[in-house]
Structure formats: structure tokens, C-alpha cells
Design an enzyme around this catalytic site. Structure first.
Site: not given
Lengths: 367, 367
Positions: B100, B196, B248
């Protein structure tokens, strides 16, 4: 969170009462059943006096000897039993963990107690309304986001944390912020400023806005998670702090404000403890871009989804007030939306040094 | 972060040198040009000795008097100029804000300097490699996630924060964790455990694993953001702490580990300061479900995307080692993946009391 704590004892008693009721029905050779308050749109009302979204009085039965209801009956007790275990050992866990804890294959069948987490999550909500205990009181937590700093000391699980000295990092707002976990210590805060976005929070924190203004500065990373909503509600009701909300000028930002203020339709049964009917909207208003001379290239064109959402919101009773109709209608007719960050076009710290101070000084907010 | 700080001065000097070079070319009536290292896949290599993904030596030119290059030339200086302003006033801002700040409509045209943020973001990366300064040194931050607790005192922007006393909340890891913002104080930590997921982090924190084990406990909410990666890298290189990663058992989890270990292809130019080649994988291994007797119903069936991803990963030179081939091939042939939370099926605190202590005791990890 020790088992000995009073809240845990109360919740345990509620779960035990539920189970005992069923056992008694079995002993009387009756068909055991659960009575679960209905969490459907038709059973949700806006309480205009309390200014919160509330659950109505409709209930549904779940009987054990009923082919259509037996599975949910069994699932409810599986979840209740896992929560009982958590409460007894004084531990908390995620709703994902709970899903795995309660997932079994039944006997020699290929039937699972739960196939997906989207089966166990609604059962948790059923249990919450049935025994009248928040998820947090069942020792379950959801994913969390959100940080807080400001002139306050909190006692979190026995640790005293000075939120005046959290550097650029900030204190991560836990998912469970019930009074048995989080206590408020000494504070000089005059109000709470809840901002939608983490990046905006960082601007306010770096500029030490909270220090100059003596306010608690908190964000919820978009739609605030339960922990942030509950903490803001506790600061408002227990410490009598006014709450100001700073969100994007788009239907999503307005909706975030609305959930903070009167609760959500999905979780209507929790509005009493999550909603802040006194919360005030400090922007971005649909009239701010003109008032604060934001160049046109900082606008984002609305899409069909935005326009559809505005139409829906205009039908909500809590957006019936004249000032909200003006906001939503102006947004729709301008066909433009603005992010909070658009104010950066006026200067790095325009938002902390000019925009918000002026808004608060002029009491230029919506309710 | 004051302007006076040494890092800011160095970065300012780099930006000024870039600008002066161009000014001199203009004075000599030459076509001013920028030389930008190429950030393409073809210019990325795995350095087998250093064990990190590195950028090659290829460069591209951006000339002012070239219709195809003039816009990017101008954009690079717009971004550089905004960063110079940030450095001079000693403030930091988000890459969204920067977009911006630098977005203008050019003169009377309908041309914007930038139309979307996905135009300004790559220009930031160009500037990073061109002047050899991390984004953080340009005073820009990205969205952040991640919390840390453990036996360490950190000094964050002048505030002394005791990470041993952070309750259930934890200290929010900032996006910018360069030594001028975050300094390490006294610590008894013996290693770093990076998990994680936030929910798993909460399990370890509630069980006070970090206290018993004397380790730093940190999470990055999925793929760790830059701040978390850089902080882990700093603890590893400056404090000589071993790093263990718990993710995982799925291609995505393995990929997270790989990015922590040798960096990513996209940001190859930053591997030197972000990658931790010595990072060790403590699970979930494809052989753990059998070893730790996880019932079959805790598995998730792999989809086509998973299988495709495994094939890609088998072709990465950094997964060439025998042990990694075994892991990936076993995952593919079992056609099953497992979340960390699946271990909850063995008990609420199985992961903190049995699984991880055993893994570390047996040195049962992969590198």
C-alpha cells in the site's frame, strides 16, 4: 489445572449426573435416552434486550433403542467418558486428539465409532449444551491464534506474566482462559483494543500505542478464536473495560465485529460467556476513505460474494440500526472495500498517531 | 529498533550504494541498469558439502531504457525507497503495508505502480538478493505464527522475558528475530524441539516436557514462518543446540522437515541463514505405527496428491539417502499416513512420556 480445582469438580459432577440418569433408566428397564438442546437455526433468536444471539428452548431426544439414534447416543457417552478422564487427571487436549482418543473399530465389525473429526466435533457441541459446560470446562481446546500485550499482569497456570514487558513478541493467548487458568493481576488499562490482523497488531505494538494510551492490545488473526473472544469478554465484564474493535472495511470484517458483539448462530448457546454486547466498532467505516483521503488505488473492488453477503447481513436483526444500514449500503453502492493496511498509504504510523486517536477523541464509533 | 543500530546502518548503506550506482550511470549518460541474481529453479543447486540448497551465479539485467524492463526497474527503486524510509525512522512494517505504501497511480494515467501484492512481493525478493540483505534487515515482516517456551531468558526489543514462566500461553515468536531485536540471555537448554503443530506444542507444554528435559519447545503452525526458522537456526548455530523436528507422517510433514534442514527452492538465497543442516527427524516415521502399535483406524488413506508428492520428493538430491528412500517408499506402499495426534490413541501423554523419550534415548532419529 489440577483435578482438585473447583470448576473441574463441577464439570465432573455434571457428566456423572448425565451418566447416572441413564443408568437409572436402564435399571428401571426403560429405554435410556438423552435430552439434547437443539442447535439449529430455527432454535436461535436474537435477544434484543440482552443484545446477544441466544439458543431457544427446543430439545431433541436420543434414545439407545432406536436404530437412527443409537450411534449418536453411544458417541455422546464416548466423548463424555474421554472428557471425564481428562478432568480426572487434570489434563487438557485438542479436539483432534479427542477424535483419535475415542476412535475405535467396534468388535469384529468394520464399523468405527467415528470416521472423521467432523463427526466428533458436533458431538462435543451436543455435550456442551446437554451438561451446560463450555468446551473449555470439558478440558478441550481448539486451535488458537492471537497475541496480547498491555498494562496488565496475568497469572497463567501459576506463572506471573507482565504483559508490559513482552517485547516485539507478545504473550500467546491460550485456548482455555477460564478463571481457573488465567487470573487478572494488577492493571492500569483503560480499555481493550481488538484488531483483526496480526500485522496491524505489530504496528500498534512497535509504536507502543498501548503504553501511551494505557490499553490492552489484542488480535485474533482474522475471526478471533474462542480463547481471544472469551478473554476479551472477561476483561469487559470482570474489569469493566470498554472494548473497541478495528477491522477491515469489508463484509467479513463487519461480520467479525458482529460475532464479537452478539455471538454467532453456530455457537448461540455460548453467547452469554463469549459475546460483548457493549463492543464498539472504530473502523474502517465505509465513510473513512473519503474522510481520511485514501487514494482510490487503495480500494479493492467488491465481488459477487461480497454483495451477496451484504444482502444477508442487512437481514440480520442486529444490523437493523440505521447507522449499520448506512455503512452496509454505502459499501455496496461504492462497490469498494478497504483493508486496514490501506491507511499506510497516508504514512507508516498514520493509524496509531492520527486515525485511531482522532476516532476515540471524537467518540466516532458505531455500536 | 533504532536507526542508530549497526545492522540498519549497514542495510541503509547497501541501498544507497545501489542508488548511487544508478545515478552515476545516468551522469555518464549511460542506460542505468540493475544486476539481479536469478531466482529460478535452473539457478538453484543442492550443495552436498554444506548440505543446503543454494542459489547459483546466474544474473539478469534490468535496464531503465528497455520497454520490457523499465517497470520492474522502477518498482525495485520504489520498494528500495520505502525500505530506506523504514530504516531511517527505525520502524518495521508488513509486506502488505509496503504494497500500500508504494502503490500509486502514475500521473494522469490509469497505470498503477503495483496492481496486486503478488507484484510487490517478488520485487522485495529481488531487492533482497540484489543488495544481499534479508527481508528482515530491510525492516519488513511477513505474517507470523509460532510460540516458544523453555529454559531460556530472551531480551526482545529491550524487554527481558523469562521463557521458563510463560504459563499455558507462551511467547509469540516475532517475525523479525535478528540479533539487533532478539538477544539470547541465560539458558540451561540442551536441545531444541520443533513440533509441527500448535496442539502438539500445547500437550508438551502442559506436561512441562521442556522442564523435565531442559529443552526449548517451539512450533511454527505447520510450515514454520521465517521468524521461527531463523530463530531455530540462530539457537543451533550460536548456542550449539541440537535441533529435533517432530512432524506428521505424510509428504507434507517430511517436506516441512526438509525445508528446516536445507532450505527451500524459492528462498535458496537465504539458506545460509535459515537452514539447519544438522536438524534431526524424530518422527513420525513410516515404521512407527507398527513399532508403537497404532491401531489401523488411526491411519489416513493417502490420496493421489500424496503419491505424486512422494515421487517428486524421491527425486530431490537431499532425499537420496537410503534411510529416506525407505521412509518414503514404505509410506507409499502402505498407502497410509499418520498424524502426530494418532499417538493419543495410546494415551493422553503417551507422546511426551513414552514415544519421544524412547526415541531420544535410543538415538532413533533420521538425518
Amino acid at each position: 489445572m489440577a483435578t482438585r480445582d473447583v470448576t473441574a469438580k463441577k464439570t465432573l459432577a455434571k457428566i456423572e449426573a448425565l451418566a447416572k440418569g441413564v443408568v437409572q433408566e436402564v435399571k428401571k428397564r426403560k429405554n435410556p435416552r438423552l435430552v439434547v438442546p437443539l442447535r439449529t437455526l430455527s432454535n436461535v433468536q436474537f435477544n434484543a434486550k440482552k443484545k446477544i444471539i441466544e439458543l431457544g428452548a427446543d430439545k431433541q431426544e436420543r434414545a439407545f433403542f432406536n436404530v437412527a439414534q443409537a450411534k449418536k447416543f453411544m458417541q455422546t457417552f464416548l466423548v463424555a467418558s474421554a472428557c471425564k478422564e481428562l478432568l480426572e487427571v487434570g489434563k487438557t487436549t485438542s479436539i483432534r486428539d479427542l477424535y483419535y482418543m475415542t476412535k475405535h473399530t467396534l468388535g469384529d465389525t468394520r464399523q468405527n465409532t467415528f470416521d472423521e473429526q467432523d463427526e466428533s466435533d458436533p458431538i462435543i457441541e451436543d455435550l456442551e449444551v446437554t451438561v451446560d459446560a463450555l468446551r473449555e470446562e470439558l478440558h478441550l481446546f481448539a486451535n488458537r491464534k492471537g497475541l496480547m500485550v498491555g498494562p496488565m499482569t496475568v497469572i497463567d497456570s501459576g506463572d506471573t506474566i507482565d504483559l508490559r514487558r513482552q517485547g516485539s513478541g507478545g504473550w500467546g493467548v491460550p485456548s482455555i482462559v477460564e478463571p481457573n487458568v488465567i487470573r487478572f493481576g494488577k492493571t492500569e488499562a483503560k480499555y481493550v483494543l481488538l484488531v483483526e490482523k496480526e500485522a496491524v497488531w505489530s504496528r500498534f505494538n512497535e509504536d507502543k500505542y498501548w503504553k501511551k494510551e494505557q490499553c490492552m492490545l489484542i488480535h485474533g488473526g482474522g475471526q478471533p478464536p474462542r480463547g481471544v473472544r472469551r478473554l476479551v469478554q472477561r476483561m469487559h465484564s470482570e474489569l469493566k473495560l470498554p472494548v473497541y474493535v478495528l477491522v477491515d472495511n469489508d463484509p467479513w470484517g463487519f461480520y467479525i465485529y458482529s460475532v464479537i458483539k452478539q455471538g454467532s448462530i453456530n455457537l448461540a448457546y455460548e453467547s452469554m460467556r463469549m459475546a460483548v454486547p457493549g463492543a464498539r466498532f472504530v473502523g474502517i467505516s465505509s465513510f473513512d476513505p473519503e474522510r481520511y483521503r485514501l487514494p482510490d488505488e487503495t480500494a479493492i473492488r467488491m465481488d459477487d460474494g461480497d454483495h451477496k453477503r451484504i444482502k444477508q447481513m442487512l437481514e440480520y436483526p442486529w444490523f437493523e440500526k440505521k447507522q449499520w444500514r448506512r455503512e452496509l449500503e454505502a459499501m455496496a453502492s461504492n462497490n469498494k472495500k478497504y483493508e486496514i493496511e490501506a491507511l499506510s498509504r497516508r504514512g507508516i504510523s498514520f493509524i496509531t498517531e492520527e486515525y485511531l486517536p482522532k476516532k476515540l477523541r471524537d467518540r466516532d464509533f458505531l455500536e
